[in-house]
Design a protein around this motif. Structure first.
Motif, PDB file in Angstrom:
ATOM      1  N   TRP A 133       2.131  -7.279 -32.492  1.00 23.26           N
ATOM      2  CA  TRP A 133       2.787  -8.505 -32.038  1.00 23.26           C
ATOM      3  C   TRP A 133       1.916  -9.128 -30.949  1.00 23.26           C
ATOM      4  O   TRP A 133       1.488  -8.438 -30.021  1.00 23.26           O
ATOM      5  N   THR A 134       1.646 -10.409 -31.082  1.00 26.02           N
ATOM      6  CA  THR A 134       0.944 -11.145 -30.029  1.00 26.02           C
ATOM      7  C   THR A 134       2.007 -11.818 -29.166  1.00 26.02           C
ATOM      8  O   THR A 134       2.856 -12.557 -29.669  1.00 26.02           O
ATOM      9  N   ILE A 135       1.964 -11.501 -27.869  1.00 24.29           N
ATOM     10  CA  ILE A 135       2.971 -11.978 -26.918  1.00 24.29           C
ATOM     11  C   ILE A 135       2.327 -13.001 -25.981  1.00 24.29           C
ATOM     12  O   ILE A 135       1.273 -12.735 -25.390  1.00 24.29           O
ATOM     13  N   PHE A 136       2.975 -14.157 -25.823  1.00 24.71           N
ATOM     14  CA  PHE A 136       2.470 -15.186 -24.898  1.00 24.71           C
ATOM     15  C   PHE A 136       3.681 -15.952 -24.367  1.00 24.71           C
ATOM     16  O   PHE A 136       4.805 -15.445 -24.417  1.00 24.71           O
ATOM     17  N   ASP A 137       3.486 -17.159 -23.827  1.00 27.84           N
ATOM     18  CA  ASP A 137       4.651 -17.889 -23.302  1.00 27.84           C
ATOM     19  C   ASP A 137       4.558 -19.361 -23.653  1.00 27.84           C
ATOM     20  O   ASP A 137       3.620 -19.803 -24.317  1.00 27.84           O
ATOM     21  N   SER A 138       5.540 -20.131 -23.199  1.00 28.46           N
ATOM     22  CA  SER A 138       5.632 -21.532 -23.622  1.00 28.46           C
ATOM     23  C   SER A 138       4.488 -22.377 -23.063  1.00 28.46           C
ATOM     24  O   SER A 138       4.067 -23.350 -23.696  1.00 28.46           O
ATOM     25  N   ARG A 139       3.970 -22.019 -21.888  1.00 29.17           N
ATOM     26  CA  ARG A 139       2.809 -22.746 -21.341  1.00 29.17           C
ATOM     27  C   ARG A 139       1.625 -22.628 -22.302  1.00 29.17           C
ATOM     28  O   ARG A 139       0.957 -23.619 -22.626  1.00 29.17           O
ATOM     29  N   ILE A 140       1.374 -21.398 -22.771  1.00 31.57           N
ATOM     30  CA  ILE A 140       0.255 -21.147 -23.688  1.00 31.57           C
ATOM     31  C   ILE A 140       0.519 -21.817 -25.038  1.00 31.57           C
ATOM     32  O   ILE A 140      -0.396 -22.385 -25.647  1.00 31.57           O
ATOM     33  N   ALA A 141       1.752 -21.785 -25.486  1.00 30.71           N
ATOM     34  CA  ALA A 141       2.095 -22.440 -26.755  1.00 30.71           C
ATOM     35  C   ALA A 141       1.759 -23.931 -26.703  1.00 30.71           C
ATOM     36  O   ALA A 141       1.321 -24.519 -27.702  1.00 30.71           O
ATOM     37  N   GLY A 142       1.939 -24.537 -25.527  1.00 31.13           N
ATOM     38  CA  GLY A 142       1.611 -25.957 -25.369  1.00 31.13           C
ATOM     39  C   GLY A 142       0.139 -26.237 -25.626  1.00 31.13           C
ATOM     40  O   GLY A 142      -0.219 -27.261 -26.231  1.00 31.13           O
ATOM     41  N   ILE A 143      -0.727 -25.322 -25.193  1.00 36.15           N
ATOM     42  CA  ILE A 143      -2.173 -25.471 -25.437  1.00 36.15           C
ATOM     43  C   ILE A 143      -2.481 -25.235 -26.909  1.00 36.15           C
ATOM     44  O   ILE A 143      -3.300 -25.942 -27.518  1.00 36.15           O
ATOM     45  N   ALA A 144      -1.810 -24.257 -27.512  1.00 36.65           N
ATOM     46  CA  ALA A 144      -2.078 -23.897 -28.911  1.00 36.65           C
ATOM     47  C   ALA A 144      -1.655 -24.989 -29.886  1.00 36.65           C
ATOM     48  O   ALA A 144      -2.151 -25.045 -31.019  1.00 36.65           O
ATOM     49  N   ARG A 145      -0.765 -25.881 -29.450  1.00 41.15           N
ATOM     50  CA  ARG A 145      -0.255 -26.905 -30.382  1.00 41.15           C
ATOM     51  C   ARG A 145      -1.278 -27.969 -30.750  1.00 41.15           C
ATOM     52  O   ARG A 145      -1.001 -28.796 -31.616  1.00 41.15           O
ATOM     53  N   GLN A 146      -2.452 -27.954 -30.134  1.00 39.25           N
ATOM     54  CA  GLN A 146      -3.477 -28.898 -30.592  1.00 39.25           C
ATOM     55  C   GLN A 146      -4.014 -28.479 -31.967  1.00 39.25           C
ATOM     56  O   GLN A 146      -4.688 -29.255 -32.634  1.00 39.25           O
ATOM     57  N   PHE A 147      -3.692 -27.251 -32.389  1.00 37.06           N
ATOM     58  CA  PHE A 147      -4.124 -26.750 -33.696  1.00 37.06           C
ATOM     59  C   PHE A 147      -3.004 -26.919 -34.717  1.00 37.06           C
ATOM     60  O   PHE A 147      -1.889 -26.446 -34.509  1.00 37.06           O
ATOM     61  N   GLN A 148      -3.339 -27.583 -35.822  1.00 38.95           N
ATOM     62  CA  GLN A 148      -2.349 -27.823 -36.871  1.00 38.95           C
ATOM     63  C   GLN A 148      -1.756 -26.515 -37.390  1.00 38.95           C
ATOM     64  O   GLN A 148      -0.561 -26.426 -37.665  1.00 38.95           O
ATOM     65  N   ASP A 149      -2.600 -25.481 -37.519  1.00 37.19           N
ATOM     66  CA  ASP A 149      -2.113 -24.188 -38.020  1.00 37.19           C
ATOM     67  C   ASP A 149      -0.980 -23.643 -37.154  1.00 37.19           C
ATOM     68  O   ASP A 149      -0.005 -23.084 -37.659  1.00 37.19           O
TER      69      ASP A 149
END
Length: 463
Positions: free
Chosen positions: A305-321
């Protein structure tokens, strides 16, 4: 895959330059050759151009571009070359590393200026091993956009791309390749050529070759293109060509399971961690996503399981995948660690201990240094497994991407680029520097296409 003498009845069609494969490598080679004034034909086994490119994030590392300068990033080809060699522990041919690093920026700017590809640099996180931010991507940060724009550029240039044609044999005379046999829906066709560019990637889709050259990854999910069957290496070996680093590959240890969607490694570099089914960390995730494949596969069930948080998710959303993974529910969210344990099925005590005992003032027990903010609610988690993306070994080539023989001889009109040629990722998986695959595909594609076109000009007295 066989080597044949010239067909007694001649070829069904003759073209100056034939390119096998319509991924990023083949399409860039076609654009470069056409730009240099040569006529090309691209043949593709699949029903439409896609290749492993379409499955990637579409990011190409390049040094010294105006896109970097506009973002305030100072970078040089020398620095890029050093980063490549450092990650691969100096195992790459230096002249190949230098050639790719030196041409990388020029190729990105050429694609942008000549064919309107709207590149920009990823500026909000770092990729492991890169000492500068040099990942260039298109707006969606998806390989599908890259392949579609390259195909559109080829169509605008009047380049013929014929799909559903699988190259099965080469016609050879002495040290020259004279043509290719293609299998299509209506049987076989024999196409003669002045030069042949192999842009058909590596052998990740060939289970026997994977077992032979990289047994440690044979049970990984195959995340490349199914037509990556090792044709280039098979033909090359039959011709007496030399190969290098056949055990090298790019893995990825962050593919959503069972959904099969690539989750950007930004979720790790920004402070996320990977835990096994016991809720415990098991390695230094900052090493890189290629090494992560083996690390994850070594855990119970071959998952983590890869664990992160909503701040990091905000950065990851630049990727369509990543947005796609969210849309289908692969990314779990929780307002507390107790809730996170519930939605993942991980042991609450271990998960709490793992995520709250991350030191920010010194390296942790695995040697990883965490810089930046600690994880805080709301939390995010995604179940992942290890995947094989593409192989990095291949045919040995010279400075102009011509295939080199075992005796050091050069095959004058046979070129290999991208995954068909040896890459710059050393001899295993840990030498893979983020973006090496697409960088070799686009830059070597450009070099091969330009060199083949120059040969055609000389042959016809236009030099």
């Amino acid at each position: 895959m066989s080597i044949l003498p010239l067909p007694a009845t001649g070829f069904d069609l003759d073209v100056p330059i034939l390119i096998v494969g319509a991924g990023a490598c083949g399409l860039v080679a076609a654009l470069a050759a056409t730009d240099a004034g040569a006529e090309v034909l691209v043949v593709e086994a699949d029903a439409a151009p896609s290749g492993s490119t379409a499955l990637s994030a579409g990011l190409i590392p390049a040094a010294g571009t105006r896109f970097q300068r506009d973002a305030g990033i100072e970078d040089t080809a020398d620095l890029f070359a050093r980063d490549i060699q450092k990650k691969a522990k100096g195992e790459n041919p230096q002249e190949l590393v230098d050639r790719l690093a030196e041409h990388s920026g020029k190729v990105i700017e050429w694609l942008a200026d000549r064919f309107d590809l709207p590149f920009s640099v990823v500026t909000d996180f770092d990729y492991p091993g890169h000492s500068r931010r040099r990942m260039h991507g298109l707006p969606t940060r998806a390989g599908r956009e890259l392949i579609d724009r390259l195909r559109s550029a080829c169509e605008t240039q009047g380049i013929d791309i014929i799909c559903n044609r699988r190259a099965t044999s080469l016609f050879v005379e002495g040290d020259h390749v004279r043509g290719v046999r293609l299998e299509g829906p209506n049987g076989t066709e024999d196409v003669g050529c002045g030069a042949l560019i192999l842009a058909c990637n590596g052998y990740g889709g060939n289970r026997d070759m994977v077992r032979q050259f990289m047994p440690e990854i044979e049970n990984a999910v195959w995340f490349g293109h199914d037509y990556n069957q090792g044709d280039a290496v098979t033909w090359g070996e039959a011709l007496g060509a030399d190969t290098l680093h056949l055990g090298a590959y790019q893995g990825h240890g962050n593919v959503a399971h069972p959904q099969g969607i690539l989750i950007t490694w930004a979720v790790i570099t920004q402070g996320g961690v990977q835990v096994n089914l016991n809720g415990e960390r098991f390695w230094d995730e900052s090493q890189g996503y290629s090494e992560a494949a083996r690390a994850v596969l070594s855990q119970a069930g071959g998952v983590a399981w890869t664990i992160f948080d909503s701040r990091i998710a905000g950065i990851a959303r630049q990727f369509q995948d990543f947005k796609d993974a969210e849309a289908i529910g692969a990314i779990r969210t929780a307002d507390s660690l107790a809730e996170l344990a519930e939605v993942t099925g991980l042991p609450k005590d271990a998960l709490t201990r793992t995520t709250t005992n991350i030191p920010t003032d010194k390296p942790d027990a695995f040697g990883r240094s965490f810089l930046g903010e600690p994880l805080k609610p709301p939390y995010c988690a995604v179940k992942v497994t290890g995947a094989l993306f593409h192989t990095q070994g291949g045919l040995k080539i010279d400075q102009n991407a011509r295939v080199v023989g075992k005796g050091g001889n050069v095959f004058p009109n046979l070129f290999a680029a991208g995954g068909a040629a040896v890459g710059v990722s050393g001899s295993g998986d840990s030498g893979y520097l983020s973006g090496n695959g697409l960088m070799a595909a686009t830059v070597l594609g450009h070099i091969a296409g330009s060199a083949a076109a120059n040969d055609m000009k000389k042959e016809h007295g236009h030099a």
